[in-house]
Design an enzyme around this catalytic site. Structure first.
Site, short mmCIF file in Angstrom:
data_model
loop_
_atom_site.label_atom_id
_atom_site.label_comp_id
_atom_site.label_asym_id
_atom_site.label_seq_id
_atom_site.Cartn_x
_atom_site.Cartn_y
_atom_site.Cartn_z
N GLU A 491 37.26 -37.25 -55.56
CA GLU A 491 36.15 -37.63 -56.50
C GLU A 491 36.82 -37.52 -58.10
O GLU A 491 36.37 -37.11 -59.15
CB GLU A 491 34.81 -36.89 -56.68
CG GLU A 491 34.28 -36.83 -55.33
CD GLU A 491 33.07 -35.83 -55.33
OE1 GLU A 491 32.76 -34.97 -56.16
OE2 GLU A 491 32.07 -35.94 -54.27
N GLU A 584 32.79 -36.89 -47.45
CA GLU A 584 31.65 -35.71 -47.78
C GLU A 584 30.29 -36.34 -47.59
O GLU A 584 29.82 -37.21 -48.27
CB GLU A 584 31.83 -35.17 -49.17
CG GLU A 584 32.87 -34.22 -49.46
CD GLU A 584 32.88 -33.73 -50.88
OE1 GLU A 584 31.57 -33.65 -51.55
OE2 GLU A 584 34.12 -33.43 -51.40
#
Ligand SMILES: *[C@@H]1O[C@H](CO)[C@@H](O)[C@H](O)[C@H]1NC(C)=O
Ligand SMILES: *[C@@H]1O[C@H](CO)[C@@H](O)[C@H](O)[C@H]1NC(C)=O
Ligand SMILES: *[C@@H]1O[C@H](CO)[C@@H](O)[C@H](O)[C@H]1NC(C)=O
Ligand SMILES: *[C@@H]1O[C@H](CO)[C@@H](O)[C@H](O)[C@H]1NC(C)=O
Ligand SMILES: *[C@@H]1O[C@H](CO)[C@@H](O)[C@H](O)[C@H]1NC(C)=O
Length: 892
Positions: A491, A584
């Site tokens: 991220e 995720e």
């Protein structure tokens, strides 16, 4: 070394893994718990530096030094991992003009604390409670910040005088700077990476060599609990001047079939002698029992290679051989994790004398990261993965093999076959465990690049260290058969900066390909879209939450923040050659055993005080329907995946709860995202995943518990997780209805049940036949305690652990589901209490406490055998008005 082949996204990656034991030549010693403190084979001695450390910590800088001030002396340690010589760093002369009393041999450290390494200085607490504290919820409210000094003496025997002697540190949090006999040697800033320093030039004969290590942990440096100190193993490696280098073997495989496999070996040999050395290298490959470390029969030999080493030079030598009828390494859910070990020996050409012996564990297998999923040895294996942060709950960051093994045992029981090491290099021993237990691994290195997530995170050192960190990480880990993918980022902010961010991504991917051309390289995307350039940099598409969609359904519509429609399909169309996975997923949140009413009728909802949460008690409902604002329940995640068979699988956020990042309640200490709580107790969600991932297991799990004084007459929804396709619920013998599983439905729910004390019973069916049954009863008052240990016999090595669970039970021995009695532990005999916990994210009792409140009926004590002491360990648990319980653990 064999020529690197160019990676194309469509390439089928033929892997081989193996594991380099660059510290310990005796495989069993490391793998079955790193239990031997000393190992020796011909030419190589590896000593674990675990005892006799002196330690001091201060919140203020006690010595006036900083990394920035000394980094010119530290950066040259990166040179071995920087490919372009013009980028190498040169150690300035003269030496820094500083006085560092703690590094001096004469400094009196006798009033410093004596500690054992691995050591985490912060885990004993106390917790910082409230707001305006130095370390808040994100980093776990524990005193990680400040400067820690570790000092230890090292003995140099007369026989060592001609050797090369290295210090190998598996991980030090953080900004390590190392002195020997008052001389600054170097260090390594990134706390999760392993590094080596050469002690040889400054060693003196005798017992008085003084090692001094300074660590500096800034606040606002992490999004989770980092721990502090020498939190992984530290080794002394003694070798001949001519030896296999650091992470010095690399084995790959080609043309793998059940009848044969080609093994390619590259050995890097270093000659630290000031004379030319002529040697030859031999490597034999044996079967290996990874559980015991025992070597079986020889299956292949590499051709002997003669090497002439100029003084002070290192040389790479490569060769190939064929293994007949290889037993392939595979994933435990449908295959077996067979392993081999390669024994490399360096011999002097003149006298045939063995001067070094080096072991490399390996597995022969193929990975094919195809756009239709991951093939392992040609078989489609669904990734049933979890993300795991590095802490071990109440033990903190201090690595312990048994604690990690217990986590994997619990995860395996629920069907997990893959782990993403979010978001940093793991302890080497964890990879050993994952290899031998047959898990897949996404090995990840960074949470930030040039763009910060926190003011003091890795972005500060990214420019100078990213190449060295990435290359040393991949060299260390590239032989593990379990690793199917590298991840260079999570991220990262570079997703938002167009071509600039993509250029950084391409550079990292290039470094990774150069260091290991056999595996795909990825980074997790929570923002980048299929039409942006950022994802084009990677070999595989790893989506965080975007696959299932973010804030895209009505219960989330009132939230601000980016809304994203489900993107698996769009990414598959944009990258038809690439593997797609959920790196995720979920971020479902719950507190084990806590149920909050009313219950949403949706399959997934965000949390607030009228929706599954209580911001006063800091609890989230375990109906397992609630998620982080950007997340989804497990059910919604499955709905998002199941229409798309090409999705390779998922890594749930997270397997275990972890310290820090206590979304949605920053005032708590630990996360709510685990399928398993911080103490290792399964939440209800455990059975939801087990039903999905182990469909052949006859499971049926009812929630909530059925002991609700004061709820008589109130609507109390009942949900059942099962691998069956039909279920009928009975309350006190009366049917509440028989339900048939619908497509994309993952639980049976009777949302109108009206509570009456008594018995809930579910009968489930598969293909019309009875499949599994379960009952839950209203229980009585707490009457006693019951103890159970995960191991009844532990090794008296000062490291092995017994995890003792306490249940608060009624007079009939049934667990009292809301019991919160304060339990006092008393450990006597040959062991000691290390820590207690209960899995409550809002419990601020320090972990070493002997007293622990039960949380929803359960508590945990972690007990260690004292090194070298014989006899039983007696653990007693007592609580006011309850019958005392006692359990005995044997030691060996
Ligand atoms: C070393 O530092 C001290 C104190 O800061 C200073 O007085 C001295 O001149 C310095 N010596 C050198 C060689 O730079
Ligand atoms: C990309 O980098 C250039 C040069 O440093 C800078 O001017 C520009 O603002 C950056 N673009 C983005 C989107 O960050
Ligand atoms: C990507 O597509 C979205 C719409 O799906 C559009 O709004 C955006 O401008 C596009 N971005 C680029 C870089 O083409
Ligand atoms: C709480 O969450 C629910 C959805 O679960 C939403 O409908 C409601 O508006 C939220 N309340 C507040 C105060 O945000
Ligand atoms: C939330 O928790 C507090 C403290 O335990 C409790 O007093 C309160 O009743 C709870 N609120 C709800 C709505 O259950």
């Amino acid at each position: 070394m064999r020529a690197h082949f160019r990676l194309e996204s469509a390439i089928r990656f033929l892997g081989l893994g193996f594991l380099i034991l660059n510290h310990s030549p005796i495989v069993a010693a490391r793998v079955v718990g790193g239990r031997n403190s000393e190992t020796q084979t011909s030419g190589r001695q590896v000593i674990k530096l675990d005892s006799d450390w002196r330690f001091s910590h201060s919140f203020e800088n006690p010595d006036g030094i900083s990394y920035d001030q000394l980094k010119a002396y530290i950066l040259p340690g990166a040179n071995a991992f920087i490919a372009d010589p013009s980028g190498h760093h040169h150690r300035p002369s003269p030496e820094p003009n500083i006085t560092v009393q703690y590094a001096d041999n004469g400094f009196d450290d006798s009033n410093w604390e004596i500690v054992r390494v691995p050591h985490d200085w912060a885990i004993k607490g106390p917790f910082y409670v409230g707001s305006n504290v130095p370390v808040g919820g994100g980093m776990g409210r524990l005193p990680v910040q400040g400067v820690g000094w570790y000092r230890r003496k090292i003995a140099i025997e007369p026989a060592d005088i001609d050797k090369e002697i290295y210090l190998d540190i598996d991980g030090a949090m953080s900004y390590a700077i190392v002195w020997l006999n008052g001389k600054l040697l170097g260090g390594w800033p990134y706390g999760y990476n392993s590094f080596r320093l050469d002690l040889t030039p400054h060693l003196i004969r005798g017992k008085d060599n003084q090692l001094a290590i300074r660590l500096d942990n800034p606040t606002k440096s992490s999004r989770w609990y980092p721990g502090g100190g020498l939190y992984r193993n530290v080794w002394l490696t003694k070798v001949d001047k001519t030896h296999v280098g650091q992470s010095g073997t690399y084995i790959t495989t080609e043309d793998v079939s059940s009848s044969s496999a080609t093994l390619n070996l590259a050995v890097s040999v270093e000659n630290k002698a000031n004379i030319k050395r002529d040697i030859y290298i031999s490597t034999d490959v044996f079967q290996l029992n990874p559980e015991t470390g025992k070597r079986g029969s020889k299956v292949a030999s590499f051709p002997r290679a003669s090497v002439s080493l100029p003084p002070g030079q290192s040389v790479d030598s490569s060769s190939s051989t064929t293994a007949r009828n290889p037993q392939l390494w595979g994933v435990w859910t449908s295959q077996k994790p067979n392993m081999y070990v390669a024994i490399t020996k360096l011999h002097t050409s003149a006298s045939n004398h063995v001067i070094d012996t080096y072991e490399t564990r390996l597995g022969i297998r193929t990975f094919d990261p195809s756009p239709e999923g991951l093939l392992v040895n040609g078989e489609r294996v669904r990734i049933q993965g979890v993300n795991q942060h590095h802490d071990l709950g109440a033990l903190g960051a201090a690595f312990n093999v048994r604690a990690a093994e217990r986590q994997l045992e619990i995860l395996r029981d629920l069907g997990v076959n893959a782990v993403r090491t979010s978001h940093n290099p793991p302890a080497p021993e964890l990879l050993d465990l994952l290899d031998r237990k047959g898990f897949l691994v996404m090995d990840e290195i960074f949470d930030s690049w040039e763009i910060q997530k926190n003011p003091n995170d890795f972005h500060l050192i990214f420019p100078e260290w990213h190449e060295a960190d990435l290359r040393s990480f991949i060299r260390r880990d590239r032989n593990h058969p379990s690793i199917y993918s590298w991840s260079v980022g999570n991220e990262v902010g570079e997703q938002y900066t167009g071509a600039n961010g993509t250029a950084v991504a391409r550079r990292l991917v290039e470094i990774a390909h150069e260091t290991d051309p056999t595996r795909p390289v990825t980074a997790s995307l929570n923002y980048a879209k299929p039409n942006m350039t950022f994802p084009t940099a990677f070999d595989a598409i790893s989506l965080n939450y975007q696959g299932e969609g973010i804030r895209d359904t009505p219960p989330y519509s009132h939230l601000s923040g980016i809304k994203t429609s489900p993107l698996y399909s769009a990414f598959h169309s944009a990258f038809p050659d690439k593997l797609i996975e959920g790196s995720e997923t979920a971020s479902a949140l719950s507190s084990r055993g806590t149920y909050i009413f009313p219950v949403t009728s949706e399959i997934s909802a965000p949390i607030n005080d009228t929706s599954g949460g209580n911001s006063t008690s800091l609890q989230v409902s375990a109906y397992e329907l609630y998620s982080a604002d950007y997340g989804a329940s497990a059910d919604k995640t499955f709905v998002g995946q199941d229409p798309y068979s090409f999705v390779a699988g998922e890594f749930v956020w997270t397997g275990f709860d972890y310290l820090g990042e206590p979304t949605p309640y920053d005032s708590a200490r630990s996360s709510y995202s685990g399928i398993v709580d911080l103490a290792g107790f399964p939440k209800d969600r455990y059975y939801l995943y087990q039903a999905r991932w182990r469909p052949d297991l006859r499971t049926a799990h009812i929630l909530p518990h059925w002991t609700w004084p004061g709820r008589a007459g109130e609507v109390t929804p009942v949900h059942v997780f099962t691998s069956a396709d039909e279920a009928e619920l009975f309350l006190n013998g009366e049917s509440q209805g028989r339900l048939v599983r619908e497509q994309y439905s993952y639980r049976f729910r009777w949302d109108e049940v009206v509570y009456a004390p008594g018995e809930l019973r579910v009968v489930t069916y598969k293909n019309g036949e009875v499949w599994a049954k379960a009952t839950v009863e209203t229980v009585g008052e707490a009457a006693g305690l019951r103890l159970a240990a995960d191991q009844s016999l532990i090794r008296a090595d000062g490291e092995d652990l017994a995890y003792v669970t306490v249940e608060v039970v009624d007079s009939k021995g049934r667990v009292v589901p809301q019991a919160s009695d304060t339990i006092t532990f008393d450990v006597s005999g040959a062991g000691e209490l290390v820590a207690t916990d209960n899995g409550n994210p809002a419990d601020f009792t320090v972990f070493p406490s002997k007293q622990r409140k039960a949380y929803n009926g359960l508590a945990l004590a972690i007990v260690r055998a004292k090194a070298g002491e014989r006899g039983p360990i007696i653990i007693r648990a007592s609580a006011a008005k309850l019958e005392i319980a006692r359990i005995v653990i044997k030691t060996s």
